[in-house]
Design a protein around this motif. Structure first.
Motif, PDB file in Angstrom:
ATOM      1  N   LEU A 108     -45.384   8.749 -19.069  1.00 51.23           N
ATOM      2  CA  LEU A 108     -46.582   9.134 -18.314  1.00 51.23           C
ATOM      3  C   LEU A 108     -46.793  10.632 -18.280  1.00 51.23           C
ATOM      4  O   LEU A 108     -47.928  11.097 -18.233  1.00 51.23           O
ATOM      5  CB  LEU A 108     -46.489   8.590 -16.884  1.00 51.23           C
ATOM      6  CG  LEU A 108     -46.597   7.066 -16.749  1.00 51.23           C
ATOM      7  CD1 LEU A 108     -46.342   6.655 -15.307  1.00 51.23           C
ATOM      8  CD2 LEU A 108     -47.941   6.578 -17.226  1.00 51.23           C
ATOM      9  N   THR A 109     -45.720  11.404 -18.290  1.00 55.71           N
ATOM     10  CA  THR A 109     -45.847  12.858 -18.176  1.00 55.71           C
ATOM     11  C   THR A 109     -45.668  13.580 -19.499  1.00 55.71           C
ATOM     12  O   THR A 109     -45.833  14.801 -19.551  1.00 55.71           O
ATOM     13  CB  THR A 109     -44.816  13.410 -17.178  1.00 55.71           C
ATOM     14  OG1 THR A 109     -43.506  13.095 -17.652  1.00 55.71           O
ATOM     15  CG2 THR A 109     -45.040  12.840 -15.790  1.00 55.71           C
ATOM     16  N   SER A 110     -45.335  12.877 -20.562  1.00 57.72           N
ATOM     17  CA  SER A 110     -45.094  13.462 -21.891  1.00 57.72           C
ATOM     18  C   SER A 110     -43.964  14.479 -21.882  1.00 57.72           C
ATOM     19  O   SER A 110     -43.956  15.416 -22.674  1.00 57.72           O
ATOM     20  CB  SER A 110     -46.363  14.105 -22.451  1.00 57.72           C
ATOM     21  OG  SER A 110     -47.356  13.138 -22.627  1.00 57.72           O
ATOM     22  N   ILE A 111     -43.028  14.327 -20.980  1.00 62.01           N
ATOM     23  CA  ILE A 111     -41.838  15.177 -20.939  1.00 62.01           C
ATOM     24  C   ILE A 111     -40.756  14.489 -21.747  1.00 62.01           C
ATOM     25  O   ILE A 111     -40.361  13.368 -21.431  1.00 62.01           O
ATOM     26  CB  ILE A 111     -41.350  15.413 -19.500  1.00 62.01           C
ATOM     27  CG1 ILE A 111     -42.417  16.130 -18.678  1.00 62.01           C
ATOM     28  CG2 ILE A 111     -40.053  16.212 -19.502  1.00 62.01           C
ATOM     29  CD1 ILE A 111     -42.060  16.238 -17.207  1.00 62.01           C
ATOM     30  N   GLN A 112     -40.265  15.142 -22.775  1.00 61.60           N
ATOM     31  CA  GLN A 112     -39.213  14.569 -23.619  1.00 61.60           C
ATOM     32  C   GLN A 112     -37.967  15.443 -23.525  1.00 61.60           C
ATOM     33  O   GLN A 112     -37.681  16.245 -24.384  1.00 61.60           O
ATOM     34  CB  GLN A 112     -39.692  14.456 -25.076  1.00 61.60           C
ATOM     35  CG  GLN A 112     -40.869  13.541 -25.249  1.00 61.60           C
ATOM     36  CD  GLN A 112     -40.591  12.125 -24.809  1.00 61.60           C
ATOM     37  OE1 GLN A 112     -39.499  11.597 -24.985  1.00 61.60           O
ATOM     38  NE2 GLN A 112     -41.584  11.495 -24.186  1.00 61.60           N
ATOM     39  N   GLU A 113     -37.234  15.273 -22.472  1.00 58.07           N
ATOM     40  CA  GLU A 113     -36.023  16.049 -22.227  1.00 58.07           C
ATOM     41  C   GLU A 113     -34.848  15.091 -22.158  1.00 58.07           C
ATOM     42  O   GLU A 113     -34.865  14.121 -21.416  1.00 58.07           O
ATOM     43  CB  GLU A 113     -36.163  16.826 -20.921  1.00 58.07           C
ATOM     44  CG  GLU A 113     -34.971  17.646 -20.543  1.00 58.07           C
ATOM     45  CD  GLU A 113     -34.689  18.773 -21.525  1.00 58.07           C
ATOM     46  OE1 GLU A 113     -33.497  19.062 -21.743  1.00 58.07           O
ATOM     47  OE2 GLU A 113     -35.647  19.336 -22.081  1.00 58.07           O
ATOM     48  N   ASN A 114     -33.807  15.360 -22.951  1.00 55.43           N
ATOM     49  CA  ASN A 114     -32.651  14.465 -22.988  1.00 55.43           C
ATOM     50  C   ASN A 114     -31.888  14.435 -21.680  1.00 55.43           C
ATOM     51  O   ASN A 114     -31.386  13.381 -21.281  1.00 55.43           O
ATOM     52  CB  ASN A 114     -31.712  14.875 -24.122  1.00 55.43           C
ATOM     53  CG  ASN A 114     -32.300  14.549 -25.471  1.00 55.43           C
ATOM     54  OD1 ASN A 114     -33.166  13.680 -25.579  1.00 55.43           O
ATOM     55  ND2 ASN A 114     -31.844  15.238 -26.494  1.00 55.43           N
ATOM     56  N   THR A 115     -31.761  15.570 -21.018  1.00 54.99           N
ATOM     57  CA  THR A 115     -31.014  15.583 -19.757  1.00 54.99           C
ATOM     58  C   THR A 115     -31.751  14.837 -18.662  1.00 54.99           C
ATOM     59  O   THR A 115     -31.134  14.368 -17.715  1.00 54.99           O
ATOM     60  CB  THR A 115     -30.746  17.020 -19.294  1.00 54.99           C
ATOM     61  OG1 THR A 115     -31.991  17.714 -19.150  1.00 54.99           O
ATOM     62  CG2 THR A 115     -29.859  17.748 -20.280  1.00 54.99           C
ATOM     63  N   LEU A 116     -33.063  14.699 -18.792  1.00 58.27           N
ATOM     64  CA  LEU A 116     -33.836  13.961 -17.796  1.00 58.27           C
ATOM     65  C   LEU A 116     -33.483  12.478 -17.821  1.00 58.27           C
ATOM     66  O   LEU A 116     -33.576  11.798 -16.805  1.00 58.27           O
ATOM     67  CB  LEU A 116     -35.331  14.151 -18.033  1.00 58.27           C
ATOM     68  CG  LEU A 116     -36.268  13.549 -16.990  1.00 58.27           C
ATOM     69  CD1 LEU A 116     -36.038  14.204 -15.640  1.00 58.27           C
ATOM     70  CD2 LEU A 116     -37.700  13.691 -17.425  1.00 58.27           C
ATOM     71  N   THR A 117     -33.055  11.971 -18.961  1.00 51.63           N
ATOM     72  CA  THR A 117     -32.655  10.565 -19.018  1.00 51.63           C
ATOM     73  C   THR A 117     -31.192  10.379 -18.646  1.00 51.63           C
ATOM     74  O   THR A 117     -30.827   9.374 -18.052  1.00 51.63           O
ATOM     75  CB  THR A 117     -32.881   9.988 -20.423  1.00 51.63           C
ATOM     76  OG1 THR A 117     -32.106  10.724 -21.358  1.00 51.63           O
ATOM     77  CG2 THR A 117     -34.331  10.049 -20.807  1.00 51.63           C
ATOM     78  N   PHE A 118     -30.362  11.338 -18.989  1.00 50.71           N
ATOM     79  CA  PHE A 118     -28.922  11.176 -18.835  1.00 50.71           C
ATOM     80  C   PHE A 118     -28.451  11.408 -17.403  1.00 50.71           C
ATOM     81  O   PHE A 118     -27.730  10.582 -16.830  1.00 50.71           O
ATOM     82  CB  PHE A 118     -28.189  12.120 -19.796  1.00 50.71           C
ATOM     83  CG  PHE A 118     -26.705  12.012 -19.737  1.00 50.71           C
ATOM     84  CD1 PHE A 118     -26.060  10.909 -20.266  1.00 50.71           C
ATOM     85  CD2 PHE A 118     -25.948  12.994 -19.133  1.00 50.71           C
ATOM     86  CE1 PHE A 118     -24.684  10.796 -20.210  1.00 50.71           C
ATOM     87  CE2 PHE A 118     -24.574  12.889 -19.061  1.00 50.71           C
ATOM     88  CZ  PHE A 118     -23.943  11.788 -19.606  1.00 50.71           C
ATOM     89  N   VAL A 119     -28.829  12.513 -16.815  1.00 53.26           N
ATOM     90  CA  VAL A 119     -28.289  12.916 -15.514  1.00 53.26           C
ATOM     91  C   VAL A 119     -28.657  11.944 -14.389  1.00 53.26           C
ATOM     92  O   VAL A 119     -27.765  11.512 -13.649  1.00 53.26           O
ATOM     93  CB  VAL A 119     -28.705  14.371 -15.186  1.00 53.26           C
ATOM     94  CG1 VAL A 119     -28.306  14.754 -13.773  1.00 53.26           C
ATOM     95  CG2 VAL A 119     -28.098  15.327 -16.195  1.00 53.26           C
TER      96      VAL A 119
END
Length: 88
Positions: free
Chosen positions: A41-52
């Motif tokens: 929805l926000t088009s944010i593609q950050e790996n740490t956003l999924t992991f942490v």
């Protein structure tokens, strides 16, 4: 000890492992879907956003369900393994 006995104990041990891991796996699945939806929805593609957040949620559930996991493992050993060792 027959092959059937070994397979039965292995089946029960695997079922105990499934029961003990189910709460953490369910939370990881739900957190992954929610975070993936948020990223889409926000088009944010950050790996740490999924992991942490996923690891944090799993740690909280692990801490909350430690007594359940311990009780499951102790019951398995007291009901199946220890009587088998004591019986020969």
């Amino acid at each position: 000890m027959t092959d059937q006995t070994i397979y039965d104990i292995l089946r029960q041990a695997l079922w105990a492992a499934v029961l003990m891991s189910a709460p953490m796996l369910a939370v990881a699945l739900v957190a992954g879907v929610v975070i993936g939806l948020f990223q889409a929805l926000t088009s944010i593609q950050e790996n740490t956003l999924t992991f942490v957040p996923k690891v944090g949620a799993m740690l909280v559930v692990f801490w909350a369900s430690m007594s359940f996991m311990t009780a499951t493992l102790v019951a398995f050993f007291q009901d199946r393994i220890i009587p088998m060792i004591a019986g020969g």
